[in-house]
Design an enzyme around this catalytic site. Structure first.
Site, PDB file in Angstrom:
ATOM      1  N   LYS A 185       0.783  -1.174  -0.150  1.00 38.49           N
ATOM      2  CA  LYS A 185      -0.034   0.001   0.007  1.00 38.49           C
ATOM      3  C   LYS A 185       0.772   1.175   0.027  1.00 38.49           C
ATOM      4  O   LYS A 185       2.314   1.205   0.071  1.00 38.49           O
ATOM      5  CB  LYS A 185      -1.033   0.007   1.270  1.00 38.49           C
ATOM      6  CG  LYS A 185      -1.966  -1.191   1.114  1.00 38.49           C
ATOM      7  CD  LYS A 185      -2.806  -1.288   2.368  1.00 38.49           C
ATOM      8  CE  LYS A 185      -3.942  -2.256   2.364  1.00 38.49           C
ATOM      9  NZ  LYS A 185      -4.803  -2.292   3.534  1.00 38.49           N
ATOM     10  N   TYR A 193     -12.880  -1.753  -3.188  1.00 35.12           N
ATOM     11  CA  TYR A 193     -13.114  -1.867  -2.044  1.00 35.12           C
ATOM     12  C   TYR A 193     -14.661  -1.409  -1.571  1.00 35.12           C
ATOM     13  O   TYR A 193     -15.182  -1.314  -0.726  1.00 35.12           O
ATOM     14  CB  TYR A 193     -12.502  -0.733  -1.009  1.00 35.12           C
ATOM     15  CG  TYR A 193     -11.188  -0.911  -0.628  1.00 35.12           C
ATOM     16  CD1 TYR A 193     -10.674  -2.321   0.050  1.00 35.12           C
ATOM     17  CD2 TYR A 193      -9.864  -0.418  -1.346  1.00 35.12           C
ATOM     18  CE1 TYR A 193      -9.491  -2.957   0.471  1.00 35.12           C
ATOM     19  CE2 TYR A 193      -8.663  -1.003  -0.868  1.00 35.12           C
ATOM     20  CZ  TYR A 193      -8.332  -2.127  -0.262  1.00 35.12           C
ATOM     21  OH  TYR A 193      -7.184  -2.519   0.009  1.00 35.12           O
ATOM     22  N   ASN A 213      -2.135  -0.145   6.801  1.00 32.04           N
ATOM     23  CA  ASN A 213      -1.417  -1.285   7.545  1.00 32.04           C
ATOM     24  C   ASN A 213      -0.697  -2.149   6.480  1.00 32.04           C
ATOM     25  O   ASN A 213      -0.447  -3.202   6.525  1.00 32.04           O
ATOM     26  CB  ASN A 213      -2.807  -2.266   8.085  1.00 32.04           C
ATOM     27  CG  ASN A 213      -3.813  -2.304   6.907  1.00 32.04           C
ATOM     28  OD1 ASN A 213      -3.823  -1.945   5.739  1.00 32.04           O
ATOM     29  ND2 ASN A 213      -4.806  -3.254   7.382  1.00 32.04           N
ATOM     30  N   HIS A 266      -2.097  -5.372   1.597  1.00 38.30           N
ATOM     31  CA  HIS A 266      -3.509  -6.120   1.491  1.00 38.30           C
ATOM     32  C   HIS A 266      -3.087  -7.587   0.797  1.00 38.30           C
ATOM     33  O   HIS A 266      -2.178  -7.933   0.390  1.00 38.30           O
ATOM     34  CB  HIS A 266      -4.039  -5.574  -0.080  1.00 38.30           C
ATOM     35  CG  HIS A 266      -5.214  -6.358  -0.400  1.00 38.30           C
ATOM     36  ND1 HIS A 266      -6.641  -6.278   0.078  1.00 38.30           N
ATOM     37  CD2 HIS A 266      -5.446  -7.182  -1.408  1.00 38.30           C
ATOM     38  CE1 HIS A 266      -7.363  -7.120  -0.428  1.00 38.30           C
ATOM     39  NE2 HIS A 266      -6.962  -7.728  -1.448  1.00 38.30           N
TER      40      HIS A 266
HETATM   41  N1  UDP Z   1      -9.482  -0.576   7.624  1.00 39.68           N
HETATM   42  C1  UDP Z   1      -9.848   0.453   8.209  1.00 39.68           C
HETATM   43  N2  UDP Z   1     -10.320   0.474   9.672  1.00 39.68           N
HETATM   44  C2  UDP Z   1     -10.989  -0.559  10.123  1.00 39.68           C
HETATM   45  C3  UDP Z   1     -10.939  -1.783   9.179  1.00 39.68           C
HETATM   46  C4  UDP Z   1     -10.254  -1.905   7.892  1.00 39.68           C
HETATM   47  O1  UDP Z   1      -9.307   1.574   7.993  1.00 39.68           O
HETATM   48  O2  UDP Z   1     -11.677  -0.498  11.108  1.00 39.68           O
HETATM   49  C5  UDP Z   1      -8.903  -0.634   6.239  1.00 39.68           C
HETATM   50  C6  UDP Z   1      -7.633  -1.204   6.204  1.00 39.68           C
HETATM   51  O3  UDP Z   1      -6.793  -0.407   5.464  1.00 39.68           O
HETATM   52  C7  UDP Z   1      -8.038  -2.814   5.800  1.00 39.68           C
HETATM   53  C8  UDP Z   1      -8.985  -2.368   4.787  1.00 39.68           C
HETATM   54  O4  UDP Z   1      -9.635  -1.143   5.264  1.00 39.68           O
HETATM   55  O5  UDP Z   1      -6.706  -3.451   5.234  1.00 39.68           O
HETATM   56  C9  UDP Z   1      -9.735  -3.575   4.402  1.00 39.68           C
HETATM   57  O6  UDP Z   1     -10.432  -4.067   5.531  1.00 39.68           O
HETATM   58  P1  UDP Z   1     -10.461  -5.617   5.838  1.00 39.68           P
HETATM   59  O7  UDP Z   1     -11.355  -5.726   6.995  1.00 39.68           O
HETATM   60  O8  UDP Z   1     -11.011  -6.119   4.487  1.00 39.68           O
HETATM   61  O9  UDP Z   1      -9.313  -6.142   6.332  1.00 39.68           O
HETATM   62  P2  UDP Z   1      -8.011  -6.922   5.610  1.00 39.68           P
HETATM   63  O10 UDP Z   1      -8.658  -7.900   4.834  1.00 39.68           O
HETATM   64  O11 UDP Z   1      -7.163  -5.844   4.723  1.00 39.68           O
HETATM   65  O12 UDP Z   1      -6.992  -7.340   6.690  1.00 39.68           O
HETATM   66 MG    MG Z   2     -10.197  -7.658   3.508  1.00 42.70          MG
END
Ligand code: UDP
Ligand code: MG
Length: 139
Positions: free
Chosen positions: A11, A51, A114, A117
């Site tokens: 990212k 997203y 974070n 992805h």
């Molecule tokens: N994210 C965020 N706040 C949250 C949860 C997710 O900003 O409370 C963002 C974070 O960058 C995350 C992305 O949204 O990687 C997609 O969320 P997901 O729950 O799919 O997490 P991932 O699959 O990336 O672990």
């Molecule tokens: Mg996800």
């Protein structure tokens, strides 16, 4: 028989902080083969579509801002059990909950920013890979 594939993005924060080389080293050392890879930047429309599943969540706007603010490294990776093994390698969404030695524990600043992805299913890996790459870009 084709082995399993997953899709990843390093990212914008990973690119900004110069963590691309170190993260790719960990991916390589963990046995993933690079099928496709490029430096690219998502438009707002791209990020909203990528997203879309999160469109009703309170963090959606910030997530789209973050993911479009600079270039990312997009890649398709191949390995037996690729989706699950890559999710293990990157660690929990919130780096505070991520296991020691995972990419997010090492390089993520927060649950929002974070670092990486990782696809959450074989079906989404195929959809996300095709979102970023043409067939002639996969090897
Ligand atoms: N994210 C965020 N706040 C949250 C949860 C997710 O900003 O409370 C963002 C974070 O960058 C995350 C992305 O949204 O990687 C997609 O969320 P997901 O729950 O799919 O997490 P991932 O699959 O990336 O672990
Ligand atoms: Mg996800």
């Amino acid at each position: 028989m084709r082995t399993d594939r997953t899709f990843t993005m390093l990212k914008p924060d990973s690119v900004e902080k110069g963590h691309v080389g170190a993260i790719l080293e960990k991916i390589n050392a963990s046995g993933f083969r690079i099928v496709a890879m490029k430096l690219t930047q998502m438009t707002t429309a791209d990020a909203k579509e990528f997203y879309a599943v999160h469109s009703e969540r309170p963090f959606y706007g910030e997530l789209v801002e973050y993911m479009t603010r600079g270039p990312i490294v997009a890649a398709i990776l191949e390995k037996d059990n690729a989706v699950d093994d890559f999710r293990t390698l990157i660690g929990a969404t919130n780096p505070a909950d991520a296991a020691e030695g995972t990419i997010r524990k090492l390089y993520a600043a927060s649950i929002g920013e974070n670092a990486v992805h990782g696809s959450d299913s074989d079906e989404n890996a195929a959809i996300e890979g095709a979102f970023h790459f043409a067939g002639r870009e996969m090897f």
